[in-house]
Scaffold this active site. Structure first.
Site, short mmCIF file in Angstrom:
data_model
loop_
_atom_site.label_atom_id
_atom_site.label_comp_id
_atom_site.label_asym_id
_atom_site.label_seq_id
_atom_site.Cartn_x
_atom_site.Cartn_y
_atom_site.Cartn_z
N LYS A 197 0.73 -1.20 -0.23
CA LYS A 197 -0.08 0.11 0.07
C LYS A 197 0.98 1.22 0.03
CE LYS A 197 -3.96 1.96 2.52
NZ LYS A 197 -4.82 1.80 3.65
N SER B 181 -9.93 1.97 2.70
CA SER B 181 -8.96 2.84 1.75
C SER B 181 -8.02 1.74 0.99
CB SER B 181 -8.10 3.71 2.42
OG SER B 181 -7.36 3.15 3.50
N SER C 237 -9.88 -0.46 6.83
CA SER C 237 -9.33 -0.13 5.58
C SER C 237 -8.69 -1.61 5.00
CB SER C 237 -8.53 0.83 5.56
OG SER C 237 -9.11 2.01 5.25
N1 GLN Z 1 -13.42 4.20 5.97
C1 GLN Z 1 -12.74 4.65 7.18
C2 GLN Z 1 -12.38 6.01 6.92
O1 GLN Z 1 -12.62 6.71 6.17
C3 GLN Z 1 -11.70 3.84 7.56
C4 GLN Z 1 -10.58 4.04 6.90
C5 GLN Z 1 -9.23 3.45 7.17
O2 GLN Z 1 -9.38 2.48 7.89
N2 GLN Z 1 -8.17 3.95 6.78
O3 GLN Z 1 -11.87 6.75 7.90
#
Ligand code: GLN
Length: 497
Positions: A80, A155, A179
């Protein structure tokens, strides 16, 4: 001969160790696959062809010299783009970091290299990991290999899509509110958020430091465990790193079995926001666990209903502080530096041009929640809710060994469907966020396809802090039972490629 890109990481490592395959051949097969499908999937932001082949050649040379190879030596991986990689661009999905070449490796990157894992490139993600669909990337969205018109989750959509498209057998994600787990769920892959502190955050670009956690992504439970063992463990460079050995995750993944285990089902993880087919597959998974000898225990965790609201105060608050470092002076983009603007104006112009809408929304929300006069009402209350959620989990784990739930309320939704509705987007993390706030460990693994749309459904397994091995024990048992009953539909080629 079997297509190399269909093999699991464990199989690839075994074949390289036995000399049946070279690491270079394995790497080339995956680079070819990326060449063939990534134009459609767009899982990668950057391919490090030369770096990957150099690492592969080093593995082959080690073997030729009779040196002992590590358990994942020569296995390709998609990283990532939130982890720093020395000499390789790192953008975190943001324009503000365009062109930045980190001068150092994150601890996760360093451990992967030391284990001779072959890093193929950097994967697409929502900007600064804020989102649930990868649509917030400044570099365009990623398609879900099951149906390219649908989101791959976020994400870390790029990492999970790379697995489902057979571009890599292993990937790394990060999970602040879901994410790793939500992308795994909607792509039919496995993703693990280790206990907070289980994997070093050093060199992992910070979003919400009290929640951020790196973790392994793979197509099988055993592969995830092998990767977990490589990246996990104490790091003196991260003050929140747990000073204890990695839980015995590989052993647990090899010795799956749930007979006699107590498995909790929390009442709050169902309701109006859940798709019928997701609940159906979840209930079947619970029955499957019962059939394997687990005792199912219904639980009530009332504070979980407040988790989303608490998260959307805590995470933006921490991000408003963490993202202050992007000031146009130290990294990447600089706008308006033509001699006619003050330093303060250059910072403001750069942040205006470099950050996307969701990132700006979070910075503003967080700054507001932390401001004088509002701090106690917003941030302070959210922290109290966090304590209540921890207590609910502690009480639950007084009665059960693990908790299970759907990973996310729906299957992959169409690209664009929630892009203009932040609240609808936030609902994707309804089941993952309570675990993030409590710091416990959790895994998502495939539990079938939803009858109404034929798309993957994820089962979330949650374990107490530092008991990550239980995820693998239960996960391996569930996975084996699924394969025995239905073959492995989730390891077939995804339909739209
Ligand atoms: N979807 C969640 C957010 O937008 C989690 C994102 C994540 O775990 N980085 O914050």
């Amino acid at each position: 001969m079997t297509d190399i890109t269909r093999l699991t990481a464990a199989e690839i490592a075994a074949r390289i160790a036995s000399g049946e395959l070279t690491a270079v051949a394995v790497t080339e097969a995956h680079l070819d696959r990326i060449g063939a499908v990534d134009e459609k999937v767009h899982a990668f932001l950057h391919i490090d062809r030369e770096g990957a082949l150099a690492q592969a050649r080093a593995v082959d040379a080690k073997r030729a010299a009779g040196e002992k190879l590590g358990p994942l030596a020569g296995v390709p991986l998609a990283l990532k783009d939130i982890f720093t990689t020395e000499g390789v661009p790192t953008t975190c999905g943001s324009k503000i970091l365009e062109g930045w070449i980190p001068p150092y490796d994150a601890t996760v990157t360093r451990r992967l290299r030391a284990a001779d894992v072959v890093i193929l490139g950097k994967t697409n993600m929502d900007e600064f990991a804020m989102g649930s669909s990868t649509e917030n990337s400044a570099y365009g969205h990623t398609g879900n290999p099951w149906d390219l018109t649908r989101i791959p989750g976020g994400s870390g959509g790029g990492s999970s899509a790379a697995l489902a498209a057979y571009e890599a057998p292993l990937a790394i994600g990060t999970d602040t509110g879901g994410s790793i787990r939500q992308p795994a769920s909607v792509t039919g892959t496995v993703g693990v958020k280790p206990t907070y502190g289980g994997v070093s955050r050093y060199g992992m670009i910070a979003f919400s430091s009290s929640l951020d956690q790196g973790g392994p992504c793979a197509r099988t439970v055993l592969d995830a465990a092998l990767l977990h063992e490589v990246i996990g463990g104490h790091d003196p460079l991260d003050s929140t790193s747990i000073d204890a050995p990695v839980p015995p995750v590989v052993e647990a993944a090899r010795g799956g079995g749930v007979a006699g285990m107590r498995v909790g089902v929390v009442r709050q993880f169902s309701g109006e926001h859940y798709q019928a087919g997701v609940l159906q597959r979840f209930e079947e998974s619970v029955e499957l666990l019962r059939g394997l000898g687990a005792e199912i225990v219904p639980l009530d965790c009332p504070s979980f209903d407040l988790a989303l609201s608490a998260y959307y105060l805590i995470a933006p608050s921490e991000c408003s502080s963490n993202l202050a470092r992007f000031d146009a002076m130290r990294y990447g983009l600089r706008t308006g530096d033509d001699g006619s603007h003050s330093a303060e104006e250059v910072t403001a112009l750069t942040r205006e041009a470099g950050f996307g809408d969701e990132v700006k929304r979070r910075i503003m929300l967080g700054t507001y929640a932390l401001s004088a006069g509002y701090y106690d009402a917003y941030y302070g209350s959210a922290q109290k809710v966090r304590t209540l959620i921890k207590r609910d989990f502690d009480a639950a784990f007084g009665q059960v060994d693990v908790v299970v739930s759907p990973t996310t309320p729906t299957t992959a939704f169409p690209i664009g469907e929630r892009a203009d509705d932040p609240v609808a987007m936030y609902l994707a993390d309804l089941c993952t966020i309570p675990v993030s706030l409590s710091g416990n460990a959790a895994m998502s693994l495939p539990c079938g396809l939803a009858p109404e749309d034929g798309l993957p459904v994820g089962l979330q397994i949650i374990a107490p802090a530092t008991k990550d091995d239980r995820l693998y024990k239960v996960g391996a048992a569930v996975e084996a039972a699924f394969v025995e009953r239905w073959g492995h539909p989730l390891l077939e080629e995804a339909p739209s490629l």
